[in-house]
Scaffold this motif. Structure first.
Motif, PDB file in Angstrom:
ATOM      1  N   LEU A   1      54.975  40.918  43.906  1.00  0.00           N
ATOM      2  CA  LEU A   1      55.873  40.947  42.938  1.00  0.00           C
ATOM      3  C   LEU A   1      55.174  41.977  41.971  1.00  0.00           C
ATOM      4  O   LEU A   1      55.976  42.795  41.231  1.00  0.00           O
ATOM      5  N   MET A   2      53.890  42.048  41.744  1.00  0.00           N
ATOM      6  CA  MET A   2      53.540  42.707  40.671  1.00  0.00           C
ATOM      7  C   MET A   2      53.443  44.099  41.031  1.00  0.00           C
ATOM      8  O   MET A   2      53.650  45.132  40.322  1.00  0.00           O
TER       9      MET A   2
ATOM     10  N   THR B   1      55.550  45.651  42.987  1.00  0.00           N
ATOM     11  CA  THR B   1      57.089  45.997  43.164  1.00  0.00           C
ATOM     12  C   THR B   1      57.383  46.199  41.666  1.00  0.00           C
ATOM     13  O   THR B   1      57.994  47.493  41.241  1.00  0.00           O
ATOM     14  N   THR B   2      57.065  45.502  40.658  1.00  0.00           N
ATOM     15  CA  THR B   2      57.287  45.690  39.221  1.00  0.00           C
ATOM     16  C   THR B   2      56.589  46.946  38.739  1.00  0.00           C
ATOM     17  O   THR B   2      57.347  47.537  38.217  1.00  0.00           O
ATOM     18  N   ILE B   3      55.350  47.002  39.066  1.00  0.00           N
ATOM     19  CA  ILE B   3      54.871  48.333  38.793  1.00  0.00           C
ATOM     20  C   ILE B   3      55.581  49.537  39.375  1.00  0.00           C
ATOM     21  O   ILE B   3      55.605  50.912  38.736  1.00  0.00           O
TER      22      ILE B   3
ATOM     23  N   LEU C   1      58.624  50.190  40.377  1.00  0.00           N
ATOM     24  CA  LEU C   1      60.026  50.114  39.534  1.00  0.00           C
ATOM     25  C   LEU C   1      59.746  50.881  38.075  1.00  0.00           C
ATOM     26  O   LEU C   1      60.525  51.601  37.786  1.00  0.00           O
ATOM     27  N   ILE C   2      58.725  50.134  37.454  1.00  0.00           N
ATOM     28  CA  ILE C   2      58.434  50.962  36.112  1.00  0.00           C
ATOM     29  C   ILE C   2      58.158  52.401  36.065  1.00  0.00           C
ATOM     30  O   ILE C   2      58.386  53.107  35.558  1.00  0.00           O
TER      31      ILE C   2
ATOM     32  N   SER D   1      61.028  54.369  37.303  1.00  0.00           N
ATOM     33  CA  SER D   1      61.834  54.546  36.170  1.00  0.00           C
ATOM     34  C   SER D   1      61.561  55.481  35.368  1.00  0.00           C
ATOM     35  O   SER D   1      62.206  56.328  34.829  1.00  0.00           O
TER      36      SER D   1
END
Length: 111
Positions: A4-5, A7-9, A11-12, A15
């Motif tokens: 999850l971490m 994937t979040t990093i 995506l950020i 972006s």
């Protein structure tokens, strides 16, 4: 790091990169539009124009240069392949393969 971490990093980061690229594209586009507005539409294009080959020149190139070159290269490859097939010695190749396999097995067995 959890999935999850990560994937979040990801995506950020993607972006931020997309925002940066979009900003650069917008800035470059506005600069190009600004440069175009300074050029009067009555002035001819000062860039040199490349000669466009005629259909006859293209046809001559294809018929007298491209096709013969392709044919000769193709024939050379077919001739080489046919020569290798005609001179292929299956028994000698099989003996060599068996000897190579034996030596490979013996080398692996003692190590």
């Amino acid at each position: 790091m959890s999935k999850l971490m990560a994937t979040t990093i990801g995506l950020i980061t993607s972006s931020a990169l997309l925002y940066s690229f979009q900003s650069n594209i917008e800035n470059n586009t506005s600069q190009i539009r600004g440069n175009e507005s300074n050029i009067s539409p009555t002035k001819p294009n000062n860039r040199p124009q490349l000669p466009v080959p005629s259909i006859a020149q293209t046809k001559n190139y294809i018929n007298h240069r491209l096709i013969p070159t392709f044919k000769s290269t193709w024939n050379e490859h077919i001739e080489t392949f046919a020569h290798k097939v005609c001179n292929f010695d299956a028994s000698e190749t099989a003996k060599t393969a068996v000897n190579n396999a034996k030596s490979f097995v013996e080398d692996k067995r003692w190590k």
